[in-house]
Enzyme design. Structure first.
Site, PDB file in Angstrom:
ATOM      1  N   LYS A  22       0.843  -1.212   0.000  1.00  0.00           N
ATOM      2  CA  LYS A  22       0.000   0.000   0.000  1.00  0.00           C
ATOM      3  C   LYS A  22       0.871   1.251   0.000  1.00  0.00           C
ATOM      4  O   LYS A  22       0.651   2.176  -0.784  1.00  0.00           O
ATOM      5  CB  LYS A  22      -0.889   0.005   1.239  1.00  0.00           C
ATOM      6  CG  LYS A  22      -1.536   1.344   1.569  1.00  0.00           C
ATOM      7  CD  LYS A  22      -2.497   1.284   2.729  1.00  0.00           C
ATOM      8  CE  LYS A  22      -1.863   1.558   4.035  1.00  0.00           C
ATOM      9  NZ  LYS A  22      -1.596   2.964   4.371  1.00  0.00           N
ATOM     10  N   CYS A 124      -5.221  12.037  12.758  1.00  0.00           N
ATOM     11  CA  CYS A 124      -6.059  10.831  12.740  1.00  0.00           C
ATOM     12  C   CYS A 124      -5.951  10.193  14.121  1.00  0.00           C
ATOM     13  O   CYS A 124      -5.293  10.719  15.024  1.00  0.00           O
ATOM     14  CB  CYS A 124      -5.592   9.877  11.643  1.00  0.00           C
ATOM     15  SG  CYS A 124      -4.023   9.102  12.005  1.00  0.00           S
TER      16      CYS A 124
END
Ligand code: EPZ
Length: 423
Positions: A22, A124
């Site tokens: 990723k 986050c």
């Protein structure tokens, strides 16, 4: 309720294919914007973050579609180039919206057209995720920033090379500098650059497109900017974090696993061996034989590559809850990455958090199954590992967090003999 149902206690055995990385695929997809020619990125993982990035590239006017297990990108395939589309959105006051990992569009669009407006990426669950290192470095290259109403605008009338020193080897900042520097006028030197394999993969892709980069994999990168770049074909390396997740899954349950980018996982295999696993390398990749019961690891510290990766800290914690003895984890990268201590303690673990950076884990014989809520990607995967090792049934909600980075964690663990289904 949607989630992952697990019958724990099954020993894991066998081979599992490791998906493409990723964290290599995302900046490489951003880099395809730097040429008007077609690029073909093979071995892209079919995960949520990549699907969202494909959508962003289409929003920027690219023609993007999946072919076999790769992605074909034709920038400006429609009536306008990404720049004009980015400008049009800027004129309309629209910004590029997306997710944290779209931050690499900052460097790519500055390199491509010299301006970009995007939603400020913000923080986050695992940390505030500031971007001061990105901004300070790009300002040295002639970029002017404006932050207002939650939007970050960047413009460079004359994007030029610079001598940049990063006070921390930020992966994202190194990638954004690279993406801008290959198109900047003159040379850029990055001192204190990140050395992660994903940064090397980006350098390899850019070099394949015709860029001139020296020092790949070292803390000093030299980029000779200004050249024209052409399209290319590149294969994304396998995902060392997914491989490490499955490796720790085997240690927690007993069993073995093949196929991993072992050359990028030295700190991980050293940690696994300290837990009592036997790791051997064959032409098929990494073979792991788990101990009957893991051993405590003493002190485990996360750090920039090649140190132990922060993205596997939660997986290691899940395994160490069942180890013989006491283990100490020091999380040195993100300030809030011990969120899974609470659900693990509900399963019978004995984890004490000294502060946001230090955890003490006293190993117990067994965990028992529980219902748990994943609240971020790697912590969610670690809760699955705990469920696989626990006695009885577990149920993990928040599957969409895990799907951001794992193609199909249920399918992969079933390949290894686990009783796990997505419901
Ligand atoms: C990349 O994030 C990865 N994400 C993360 O993986 C990974 O954990 C991280 O690198 C560290 O290896 C992607 O590649 C998409 P950093 P990034 O900039 O680039 C501080 C996953 O699960 N910092 O190296 O954001 C920052 O707050 C994800 O796949 C600043 O202070 O990581 C953090 O504490 C999670 N100022 C530390 O540096 C800045 O300007 C590491 O951040 C930038 C970062």
């Amino acid at each position: 309720m949607k989630g992952i149902r697990i019958q724990g206690g099954m020993p894991l055995q066998g081979k599992v294919r490791i998906q493409g990385s990723k964290n290599a695929a995302l900046p490489i997809l951003a880099a395809t914007l730097l040429t008007n020619e077609v690029s073909y990125i093979q071995n892209c993982p079919r995960i949520e973050d990549v699907h969202r990035f494909v959508h962003l590239l289409r929003e920027l006017g690219c023609m993007v579609h999946w072919q076999e297990n790769g992605i074909r990108v034709q920038p400006g395939g429609r009536d306008d180039l990404p720049c004009e589309r980015a400008e049009a959105r800027r004129m309309r006051g629209e910004a590029i919206t997306g997710m944290r990992s779209s931050l690499c569009l900052l460097g790519a669009l500055l390199g491509k057209c010299g301006y970009v407006t995007m939603e400020h990426p913000g923080g986050c669950v695992i940390g505030d995720r500031p971007i001061d290192l990105h901004i300070h470095a790009l300002e040295q290259m002639g970029v002017e920033f404006l932050e207002e109403d939650g939007l970050l605008s960047a413009r460079a009338k004359n994007l030029h090379g610079a001598q940049i020193t990063l006070k921390f080897p930020s992966v994202g900042a190194t990638e954004n500098i690279l993406l801008a520097a290959v198109k900047a006028t003159g040379d850029t030197v990055i001192t204190g650059a990140a050395r992660e394999p994903e940064v090397i993969a980006l350098c390899e892709f850019l070099t394949a497109c015709g860029a001139s980069i020296e020092g790949m994999g070292s803390p000093e990168l030299i980029i000779h900017g200004g050249g024209d770049l052409h399209g290319t074909r590149y294969t994304v390396p396998t995902d060392r974090i997914v491989a490490g997740t499955y490796l720790f899954g085997c240690i927690g349950c007993g069993g073995s696993v093949h196929q991993a980018p072992w050359s990028q996982m030295e700190a991980v295999t050293v940690a696994a061996e300290r837990m009592g696993a036997q790791c051997t390398v064959s032409e098929e990749g990494l073979f792991v034989q788990a101990p009957v019961r893991p051993k405590s690891i003493g002190h485990l510290q996360t750090g920039p590559y090649p140190e132990f990766p922060t993205d596997l800290q939660s997986a290691a914690m899940a395994v160490l809850t069942m180890a013989e003895g006491i283990s100490y984890i020091e999380e040195n990268i993100f300030e809030n990455r011990f969120r899974i201590a609470e659900p693990l303690n509900l399963m019978g673990a004995q984890i004490v958090l000294k502060d946001g950076q230090h955890a003490v884990i006293t190993g117990v014989e067994h965990l028992h199954g529980e219902q748990m809520d994943a609240c971020e990607l790697r912590g969610g995967a670690a809760l699955v590992l705990a469920g696989l090792a626990a006695e009885g049934e577990s149920f993990v909600t928040g599957q969409h967090f895990i799907e951001r980075g794992y193609e199909n964690i249920c399918r992969d663990f079933r390949e290894l003999g686990a009783r796990i289904t997505s419901v």
